[in-house]
Design a protein around this motif. Structure first.
Motif, PDB file in Angstrom:
ATOM      1  N   ARG A  90     -25.630 -17.871 -12.811  1.00  0.00           N
ATOM      2  CA  ARG A  90     -24.233 -17.522 -13.157  1.00  0.00           C
ATOM      3  C   ARG A  90     -23.403 -17.623 -11.887  1.00  0.00           C
ATOM      4  NH1 ARG A  90     -24.928 -14.363 -18.157  1.00  0.00           N
ATOM      5  NH2 ARG A  90     -27.108 -14.800 -18.628  1.00  0.00           N
ATOM      6  N   GLU A  95     -14.613 -18.979  -8.722  1.00  0.00           N
ATOM      7  CA  GLU A  95     -14.514 -18.092  -9.888  1.00  0.00           C
ATOM      8  C   GLU A  95     -13.622 -16.894  -9.545  1.00  0.00           C
ATOM      9  OE1 GLU A  95     -18.557 -16.910 -10.764  1.00  0.00           O
ATOM     10  OE2 GLU A  95     -18.828 -16.097  -8.771  1.00  0.00           O
ATOM     11  N   GLU A  99     -14.814 -12.735 -13.091  1.00  0.00           N
ATOM     12  CA  GLU A  99     -16.007 -13.543 -13.447  1.00  0.00           C
ATOM     13  C   GLU A  99     -17.181 -13.205 -12.514  1.00  0.00           C
ATOM     14  OE1 GLU A  99     -14.313 -17.787 -15.078  1.00  0.00           O
ATOM     15  OE2 GLU A  99     -13.861 -17.246 -13.011  1.00  0.00           O
ATOM     16  N   TYR A 100     -16.846 -13.057 -11.244  1.00  0.00           N
ATOM     17  CA  TYR A 100     -17.861 -12.726 -10.228  1.00  0.00           C
ATOM     18  C   TYR A 100     -18.560 -11.410 -10.599  1.00  0.00           C
ATOM     19  CZ  TYR A 100     -19.284 -10.925  -5.599  1.00  0.00           C
ATOM     20  OH  TYR A 100     -19.966 -10.383  -4.553  1.00  0.00           O
ATOM     21  N   ARG A 102     -18.652  -9.989 -13.579  1.00  0.00           N
ATOM     22  CA  ARG A 102     -19.376 -10.145 -14.847  1.00  0.00           C
ATOM     23  C   ARG A 102     -20.745 -10.799 -14.587  1.00  0.00           C
ATOM     24  NH1 ARG A 102     -16.957 -14.670 -17.964  1.00  0.00           N
ATOM     25  NH2 ARG A 102     -18.457 -15.677 -16.569  1.00  0.00           N
ATOM     26  N   ASP A 103     -20.768 -11.770 -13.649  1.00  0.00           N
ATOM     27  CA  ASP A 103     -22.027 -12.456 -13.345  1.00  0.00           C
ATOM     28  C   ASP A 103     -23.034 -11.492 -12.709  1.00  0.00           C
ATOM     29  OD1 ASP A 103     -20.942 -14.730 -14.358  1.00  0.00           O
ATOM     30  OD2 ASP A 103     -20.472 -15.633 -12.418  1.00  0.00           O
TER      31      ASP A 103
END
Ligand code: ADE
Length: 410
Positions: A90, A95, A99-100, A102-103
């Motif tokens: 991921r 990003e 997003e970072y 969430r990964d």
């Protein structure tokens, strides 16, 4: 295979061909399967060398999940290649912070037995979200900032599992922090700007192992280096190494290049931007993007535009301009390719062996920050000797006894 994945595979092949120490570990893992049935979550800068580590761990029987250690440090080709090989990755260069995060959350959701961290973000998340150890056997930590955070968690009694401070091993900080950061920061600066270093005044903020490396390499390219410090011991060390040591408010007036590598926050801020030499190039090599205050830059600037990939020009009302590289995120990965391959061979061999140590012994280790077992540090050094073209002497029996007698105080 997509074009990205093919390019990524070539990069991984190149890295692996120059990582003999990790390759030796991978071969042993393949036969001994120390991670059989275990899940390993890795939050690291995802690029070709990191892929070599992920593949070595998988060869040892692990289910491997990988997320980025920074929103700008990812090599999308390496990601595509790893995905084509069936690894759960991921990460995407550029990003968003959301997003970072969430990964990284996905790395915890993978329910790891072992965590391999760079900056301690995954450990921090595990402690806040879970509040209990669960099946986590422990973690290994790559970087100075991460180890500092882990020690704070330990002091506050919040650490729930053992964490090995890989950063503090001799074969890590003496090599990776000094020579790795030294070279890769230069690479990032030059790739972003295509400017000359010789004849420039370069300010290096922070004279830890990374700062020492950056200062030495900038000087080697012909820059006049000024070091800034808050620690008097390091300041004297820098002075005796031949550098001028001045407070930031003075140094910025002369700076053509300024690199922060302190691990601290707001090292360059409004009061410094007000005095900054026109045309100064600003870059950060610390783990977090907090060393150069972007919010102060944005507040003080009357105009702002991107002038080259990952180079933003901020113009002040008196006409001076400052150039910020890679949003103030770690320059060696934002605009460079990360540390040289042979350096990451050492760091990732240590990571692989420490992850194995956690897999084998983590459940019986109380929740503390641990040094790298000295036998692992020395094994990596021994195994690296031929690759670095070095050969050493074996002590004679007399020398062994002589050294022992000193150790025992006889
Ligand atoms: N490549 C992968 N991880 C890295 C790190 N922590 N520093 C520099 N280059 C890297």
């Amino acid at each position: 295979m997509s074009g990205d994945a093919e390019r990524g595979q070539l990069k991984i092949d190149w890295a692996r061909a120059h990582m003999p120490v990790l390759e030796g570990v991978r071969r042993r893992f393949e036969s001994e399967q120390p991670f059989r049935g275990l899940t390993l979550s890795l939050v690291l800068h995802v690029e070709a060398k990191t892929a070599a580590l992920a593949l070595a761990l998988r060869a040892g029987g692990a289910h491997v999940h990988v997320a980025a250690g920074n929103p700008l440090s990812t090599d999308d080709d390496a990601v595509a290649a790893l995905r084509a090989l069936g690894v759960d990755v991921r990460a995407k260069k550029g990003e968003s912070t959301a997003e970072y995060r969430r990964d990284i959350e996905a790395m915890l959701a993978a329910d790891p037995d072992v965590i391999v961290d760079d900056g301690a973000d995954l450990v921090a998340l595990a402690l806040t979200q879970r509040g209990e150890r669960g099946k986590i056997r422990g973690s290994t930590e790559e970087t100075t900032t991460g180890v500092t955070r882990l020690r704070a968690m330990e002091r506050e009694g919040r650490l729930l599992f053992p964490a090995i401070a890989v950063n503090d091993a001799d074969m890590k900080h003496l090599m990776d922090n000094r020579y790795g950061t030294g070279q890769s920061v230069i690479e990032g600066l030059l790739t972003a700007t295509n400017l000359l270093v010789a004849g420039k005044v370069a300010v290096v903020a922070g004279y830890g192992w990374c700062g020492k490396g950056v200062a030495r390499r900038l000087a080697g390219l012909g820059a006049e280096v000024i070091v800034t410090e808050i620690d008097p011991v390091r300041a004297i060390e820098a002075r005796l190494d031949g550098f001028r040591v001045r407070p930031m408010r003075e140094a910025v007036r002369e700076a053509d290049l300024l690199v922060t590598v302190t691990g601290n926050t707001q090292v360059v801020r409004a009061e410094h931007f007000e005095q900054l030499k026109d045309g100064c190039v600003l870059a950060n090599a610390g783990h977090f993007d907090v060393e150069i205050s972007r919010s102060d830059l944005e507040r003080l600037a009357v105009a702002h535009r991107t002038v080259r990939p990952h180079v933003e020009a901020y113009r002040f009302s008196d006409g001076r301009t400052a150039y910020l590289i890679g949003e103030g995120r770690l320059v060696n990965l934002a605009t460079g390719q990360g540390h040289p391959v042979e350096i990451m061979d050492l760091s990732f061999a240590l990571q692989a062996l420490c992850a194995e140590h956690i897999a084998r012994h983590g459940r019986s280790m109380p929740p503390k920050v641990y040094p790298v077992p000295p036998e692992i540090d020395r094994a990596v050094a021994r195994s690296a000797l031929p690759a670095f073209g070095a050969a050493i002497d074996e002590p004679t029996d007399l020398q062994r006894k002589y050294a022992l007698s000193w150790q025992e105080g006889t």
